[in-house]
Design an enzyme around this catalytic site. Structure first.
Site, mmCIF file in Angstrom:
data_model
loop_
_atom_site.group_PDB
_atom_site.id
_atom_site.type_symbol
_atom_site.label_atom_id
_atom_site.label_comp_id
_atom_site.label_asym_id
_atom_site.label_seq_id
_atom_site.Cartn_x
_atom_site.Cartn_y
_atom_site.Cartn_z
ATOM 1 N N ARG A 47 0.844 -1.206 0.000
ATOM 2 C CA ARG A 47 0.000 0.000 0.000
ATOM 3 C C ARG A 47 0.878 1.254 0.000
ATOM 4 O O ARG A 47 0.582 2.239 -0.662
ATOM 5 C CB ARG A 47 -0.968 0.013 1.189
ATOM 6 C CG ARG A 47 -1.699 1.347 1.330
ATOM 7 C CD ARG A 47 -3.031 1.302 2.053
ATOM 8 N NE ARG A 47 -3.036 0.506 3.260
ATOM 9 C CZ ARG A 47 -2.379 0.803 4.402
ATOM 10 N NH1 ARG A 47 -1.656 1.895 4.495
ATOM 11 N NH2 ARG A 47 -2.471 0.002 5.449
ATOM 12 N N TYR A 99 -15.930 18.205 -14.817
ATOM 13 C CA TYR A 99 -16.312 16.796 -14.972
ATOM 14 C C TYR A 99 -17.363 16.461 -13.904
ATOM 15 O O TYR A 99 -17.105 16.605 -12.709
ATOM 16 C CB TYR A 99 -15.076 15.905 -14.822
ATOM 17 C CG TYR A 99 -15.423 14.451 -14.772
ATOM 18 C CD1 TYR A 99 -15.887 13.786 -15.906
ATOM 19 C CD2 TYR A 99 -15.348 13.735 -13.587
ATOM 20 C CE1 TYR A 99 -16.243 12.454 -15.856
ATOM 21 C CE2 TYR A 99 -15.704 12.404 -13.530
ATOM 22 C CZ TYR A 99 -16.146 11.763 -14.673
ATOM 23 O OH TYR A 99 -16.513 10.449 -14.612
ATOM 24 N N ASP A 170 -6.916 19.652 -14.444
ATOM 25 C CA ASP A 170 -7.316 18.317 -14.909
ATOM 26 C C ASP A 170 -6.916 18.242 -16.384
ATOM 27 O O ASP A 170 -7.512 18.891 -17.230
ATOM 28 C CB ASP A 170 -8.835 18.139 -14.717
ATOM 29 C CG ASP A 170 -9.324 16.750 -15.131
ATOM 30 O OD1 ASP A 170 -8.638 16.076 -15.919
ATOM 31 O OD2 ASP A 170 -10.432 16.360 -14.685
ATOM 32 N N LYS A 195 -8.606 7.028 -19.179
ATOM 33 C CA LYS A 195 -8.897 7.530 -20.523
ATOM 34 C C LYS A 195 -7.693 7.309 -21.461
ATOM 35 O O LYS A 195 -7.343 6.187 -21.718
ATOM 36 C CB LYS A 195 -9.322 8.992 -20.424
ATOM 37 C CG LYS A 195 -10.341 9.256 -19.290
ATOM 38 C CD LYS A 195 -11.661 8.542 -19.512
ATOM 39 C CE LYS A 195 -12.559 8.543 -18.267
ATOM 40 N NZ LYS A 195 -12.873 9.847 -17.714
HETATM 41 C C1 LIG Z 1 -13.221 10.373 -16.467
HETATM 42 C C2 LIG Z 1 -12.772 11.679 -15.979
HETATM 43 C C3 LIG Z 1 -12.517 11.893 -14.613
HETATM 44 C C4 LIG Z 1 -12.751 10.820 -13.560
HETATM 45 O O1 LIG Z 1 -11.918 9.716 -13.722
HETATM 46 P P1 LIG Z 1 -12.336 8.198 -13.346
HETATM 47 O O2 LIG Z 1 -11.126 7.433 -13.758
HETATM 48 O O3 LIG Z 1 -13.566 7.874 -14.116
HETATM 49 O O4 LIG Z 1 -12.580 8.158 -11.888
HETATM 50 C C5 LIG Z 1 -12.073 13.149 -14.237
HETATM 51 N N1 LIG Z 1 -11.896 14.143 -15.136
HETATM 52 C C6 LIG Z 1 -12.125 13.967 -16.443
HETATM 53 C C7 LIG Z 1 -11.916 15.093 -17.389
HETATM 54 C C8 LIG Z 1 -12.579 12.736 -16.915
HETATM 55 O O5 LIG Z 1 -12.837 12.578 -18.217
#
Ligand SMILES: *Cc1c(COP(=O)(O)O)cnc(C)c1O
Length: 372
Positions: A47, A99, A170, A195
């Protein structure tokens, strides 16, 4: 080193024990201790630290031009670590089109703990008007979802600096291949590795990258290690593997996005196309100045309403109707339905995550679906 080289080498180390060229997956949760209590290789318990996570964090840090990265089990877990690292009572400002999963997380899990406002961060007067004495963080997400609005990162940072406020970006949509927020002065970069980083729609992950090892970063590390929302060694391994092709995948995704958005823009049954790479995009110049490419996410509005948009969806063969983004296969979705009844997203809008299929096939598919 150039980013293509970093992507291949920074997350990979020839194994000392076997000379395997690709690092082994270390599933062990615990590591042997010397009689004197020390740990010869520095690992104690998975961890806190694991060799696969260590390599993943190394490549993530270098890709974003940071000094350290922390890997999480999802993008939302990475975002949550940021909010948990703040002093209770801190005021955060986020974009009104943040998001939705993270916006909902703040609203439901941090109500009564943090203060928050979701505003149009692109409007300088509105942004300045919302800054309070306890504002500690401005969250930036650019290009945004699903309208592909572009925020002038440098401008937001300049305003934040005057008030000693941290800026988190982000960078999921752009990836470091097309945008490097730390080089523009951001205090932290956040990713959903689910993603483009993963790139094959088969793993969940998240990441934070810092430009310096400061007190705030140590707090975030504590949240990661004590909170325990860490990725498994297997997921770390797969991510390191995927990241090796990130630069080339992004170039391919962008190539396809460029050509398909230009096709759609000329189509008589398309009302508008939202893509930062188009000269018609309202912030095309800002995108050009702060991005190294325009990414591969775009939205378009079909002439008519929800019915026409859904008709296009039903006729497409190569675009799968599904949420998420960044995989090699093209995905499309009707965002208004996903976001629910209080959405401000136009009902004729379709959001596309363009894959790596041949562009001729994608255009042909779009052409037949839009013929009505
Ligand atoms: C998908 C996404 C998130 C969240 O990520 P997860 O892996 O689904 O928890 C945050 N910001 C953006 C821009 C995203 O596309």
């Amino acid at each position: 080193m150039k980013i293509e080289t970093i992507a291949i080498h920074a997350g990979n180390k020839t194994d000392d024990a076997t000379k395997a060229v690709i690092q082994p997956i270390v599933m062990s949760t615990t590591f042997e201790r010397e009689v004197d209590g020390s740990y010869a290789k520095g690992y104690i318990y998975s961890r806190a630290a694991n060799p696969n996570r260590h390599l993943l964090e190394n490549v993530l840090a270098q890709l974003e031009g940071g000094v350290e990265a922390a890997a999480f089990s999802s993008g939302n877990a990475a975002g949550m670590a940021v909010f948990q690292s703040l002093k209770p009572g801190t005021h955060i400002i986020g974009p009104d089109d943040m998001y939705h999963g993270l916006r909902n997380q703040i609203k439901s899990l941090f109500a009564g703990i943090l203060e928050f406002d979701f505003i149009d961060v692109n409007d300088e007067a509105v942004l300045k008007a919302h800054i309070k004495s306890n504002t500690g963080l401005i969250w930036v997400e650019t290009p945004s979802n699903p309208l592909l609005k572009v925020t002038d990162i440098k401008n937001v940072i300049a305003i934040a600096r005057q008030h000693d406020i941290k800026v988190v970006c982000d960078n999921t949509f752009a990836t470091p291949i097309f945008q490097q927020p730390l080089s523009l002065g951001a205090d932290l970069v956040m990713h959903s590795s689910t993603k483009y980083f993963g790139g094959h729609s088969d793993l969940m992950g998240g990441a934070l990258i810092t430009p310096e090892n400061n007190e705030w970063w140590q707090r975030i590390r504590q949240v990661q290690e004590m909170g325990g929302a860490i990725p498994s060694p297997m997921d770390c391994y797969y991510l390191v593997r995927s990241l090796k092709t990130l630069p080339y995948r992004m170039k391919g995704h962008e190539h396809n996005a460029n050509l398909l958005t230009r096709f759609l823009e000329k189509h008589p049954n398309v009302e508008s196309v939202m893509y930062p790479g188009l000269a018609s995009h309202p912030q095309h110049e800002v995108a050009k100045s702060q991005m190294l490419g325009f990414g591969a996410m775009f939205s378009f509005c079909v002439k008519g309403g929800a019915d026409e948009a859904k008709k296009v969806l039903s006729k497409l063969k190569l675009f799968t109707i599904a949420t998420s983004l960044g995989g090699v296969e093209s995905l499309i979705e009707h965002r208004a339905s996903v976001e629910g009844p209080d959405t401000k997203t136009p009902h004729n809008l379709l959001r596309v995550s363009i894959g790596l299929e041949h562009i001729d096939d994608l255009i042909e598919d779009m052409e037949q679906a839009l013929a009505f």
